[in-house]
Design an enzyme around this catalytic site. Structure first.
Site, PDB file in Angstrom:
ATOM      1  N   GLN A 141       0.843  -1.164   0.033  1.00  0.00           N
ATOM      2  CA  GLN A 141      -0.001   0.014  -0.162  1.00  0.00           C
ATOM      3  C   GLN A 141       0.856   1.244   0.017  1.00  0.00           C
ATOM      4  O   GLN A 141       2.019   1.238   0.674  1.00  0.00           O
ATOM      5  CB  GLN A 141      -0.962  -0.006   1.192  1.00  0.00           C
ATOM      6  N   SER A 170       4.063  -6.355   2.705  1.00  0.00           N
ATOM      7  CA  SER A 170       3.056  -6.268   3.599  1.00  0.00           C
ATOM      8  C   SER A 170       1.827  -6.740   2.607  1.00  0.00           C
ATOM      9  O   SER A 170       1.826  -8.026   2.295  1.00  0.00           O
ATOM     10  CB  SER A 170       2.593  -5.033   3.833  1.00  0.00           C
ATOM     11  N   LEU A 171       0.772  -6.040   2.016  1.00  0.00           N
ATOM     12  CA  LEU A 171      -0.200  -6.372   1.087  1.00  0.00           C
ATOM     13  C   LEU A 171       0.389  -7.489  -0.045  1.00  0.00           C
ATOM     14  O   LEU A 171      -0.168  -8.275  -0.363  1.00  0.00           O
ATOM     15  CB  LEU A 171      -0.740  -5.215   0.505  1.00  0.00           C
ATOM     16  N   ARG A 176      -8.975  -8.062   4.299  1.00  0.00           N
ATOM     17  CA  ARG A 176      -7.774  -7.480   5.220  1.00  0.00           C
ATOM     18  C   ARG A 176      -7.744  -6.015   5.084  1.00  0.00           C
ATOM     19  O   ARG A 176      -7.814  -5.479   6.405  1.00  0.00           O
ATOM     20  CB  ARG A 176      -6.603  -8.025   4.473  1.00  0.00           C
ATOM     21  N   HIS A 219       0.753  -2.835  11.436  1.00  0.00           N
ATOM     22  CA  HIS A 219       1.900  -3.917  11.683  1.00  0.00           C
ATOM     23  C   HIS A 219       2.470  -3.733  13.362  1.00  0.00           C
ATOM     24  O   HIS A 219       3.390  -3.682  13.590  1.00  0.00           O
ATOM     25  CB  HIS A 219       3.221  -3.683  10.871  1.00  0.00           C
ATOM     26  N   GLN A 277       0.730 -11.399  10.404  1.00  0.00           N
ATOM     27  CA  GLN A 277       1.419 -10.327   9.608  1.00  0.00           C
ATOM     28  C   GLN A 277       1.213  -8.861  10.035  1.00  0.00           C
ATOM     29  O   GLN A 277       1.679  -7.923  10.009  1.00  0.00           O
ATOM     30  CB  GLN A 277       1.337 -10.692   8.129  1.00  0.00           C
TER      31      GLN A 277
END
Length: 420
Positions: free
Chosen positions: A124, A209-210, A234, A322, A371
């Site tokens: 992102q 991440s994503l 998510r 996170h 995560q």
């Protein structure tokens, strides 16, 4: 850094960043225009290795690995499917499949991987109005957006192509948008002369991440459709968790990870438990994102200059991604993952949580759920790939943040961007 400074994975909401005060450490710098290279940051790796999660390895099985995903346009076992193509034939792993609690493979199967060609997927923050337009000239890539519309319930291509920016930047839309556009970039590459050969040569993949979901879809761990459903949920779960508390993220520029940790410690001495901060994204030395309660973030900004930081940049994200602030999102992700069929990837997919590849489907599910509350170990991931002998990598999808990070770590590294 446009992309992650993205975190999350990278995760913008329609809340636009608060007006940046007249503070030399808080410039009016759009997140989208920042990158490791544009900031000319000096990089290195966090001094301490992340503590790996310890999961029990499962028994092995001989389930046949999929050679390509079920997507519109290519055949799979005699049925229509689109292809992230017949890739990874060199992978000869025993494969497990997991729906619910069934397990079936040694999780350490890929630990001794030797990378040569990598696909890297953005997170992102990489999104930009106008993305997805190139994909429309490649029918298989264009089809992904049509499939996405049915799953998402809105015209994704229209938002990607035309905005408005505030809508595309929201967490709930940017995550599906980047996932779909990145996989569309794979199909754009496949349509290029020699592209299929490049795809078949890829022997490791990962995403920021994503982007880890995109990497798992590319590697055949789950279908395009199932991955998109997970990414949609998510984004919604992370937005909901962010709305529940006043939190945020700030990028600290110009310090190594030890100094940033000391800065966090100093800030945490001045705030209550609900406002504590921590490093959430280890991107590259000189560029670390800190997440936490709003008062803690403000304390980091106030103290950064005394720690010799070059600047701080408040990130335009919905909240403290996170970190434990995202715990409310975990249970929703766990439930969705439990109902999703996940297979052993056909090539190693490096986890953001511990910078290691995992083969056991149930372990992958646990890691994906964790995560959102765990720091992103991207710096360790890229350094490990380079140390293990990676020769060529491709960043597929919007933006060029990952390429900037890789080049800062190794100026000689060969990386090519494939947009959509």
């Amino acid at each position: 850094m446009r992309a992650l400074l993205h975190c999350r994975h990278h995760h913008h909401h329609h809340h636009l960043p608060r007006q940046i005060l007249q503070n030399p450490l808080r410039p009016r710098l759009p997140l989208a225009e920042m990158s490791c290279s544009s900031l000319a940051l000096s990089l290195s790796l966090p001094s301490a290795s992340p503590k790996p999660l310890r999961f029990a390895a499962a028994s092995s099985s001989s389930f046949e690995p999929p050679l390509f995903l079920r997507l519109p346009g290519a055949a799979r076992n005699g049925s229509p499917g689109l292809g992230l193509g017949q890739v990874g034939r060199r992978s000869r792993a025993f494969v497990g499949v997991s729906v619910g609690s069934q397990t079936a493979v040694d999780d350490g199967l890929f630990l001794e991987y030797k990378p040569s060609t990598a696909f890297l997927f953005p997170g992102q923050g990489a999104q930009a109005v106008g993305m997805g337009k190139d994909a429309q000239s490649v029918p298989v890539a264009a089809e992904l957006y049509k499939k996405a519309n049915d799953i998402l319930g809105y015209d994704l291509l229209d938002v990607c192509s035309n905005g408005p920016k505030e809508k595309l930047d929201s967490t709930v839309i940017s995550q599906p948008a980047i996932y779909v556009t990145s996989l569309a970039a794979v199909e754009i590459l496949r349509a290029r002369e020699g592209g299929q050969q490049i795809i078949e040569s890829v022997d490791v993949t990962c995403g920021l991440s994503l982007g880890e979901y995109t990497a798992l879809a590319f590697a055949g761990a789950f279908s395009f459709e199932d991955g998109l459903k997970l990414v949609k949920l998510r984004g919604e779960a992370m937005q909901e968790a962010a709305d529940a508390v006043r939190s945020g993220m700030v990028s600290v520029i110009g310090l190594d990870s030890e100094k940033v940790q000391l800065l966090c410690d100093a800030a945490n001495e001045e705030v209550d438990e609900e406002n504590k901060v921590q490093i959430a994204n280890y991107l590259c030395t000189g560029n670390y994102a800190v997440s936490g309660g709003l008062k803690g973030i403000e304390a980091v900004e106030a103290k950064a200059k005394s720690f010799k930081a070059r600047m701080t940049v408040r990130l335009a994200v919905a909240g403290a991604f996170h970190t434990s602030f995202m715990k409310p999102a975990v249970s929703r992700l766990e439930a969705a993952l439990a109902a999703t069929e996940i297979k052993t990837p056909r090539i190693p997919v490096i986890s953001n949580v511990d910078a290691k590849p995992h083969a056991d489907p149930d372990t992958i599910k646990r890691i994906l759920a964790n995560q959102v509350t765990s720091p992103v170990q991207w710096e360790t991931t890229i350094k490990t790939l380079l140390t293990k002998g990676l020769k060529k990598s491709y960043e597929l999808g919007p933006g060029k943040v990952i390429a900037g990070i890789v080049k800062r770590m190794d100026k000689k590294a060969e990386i090519e961007n494939i947009g959509a």
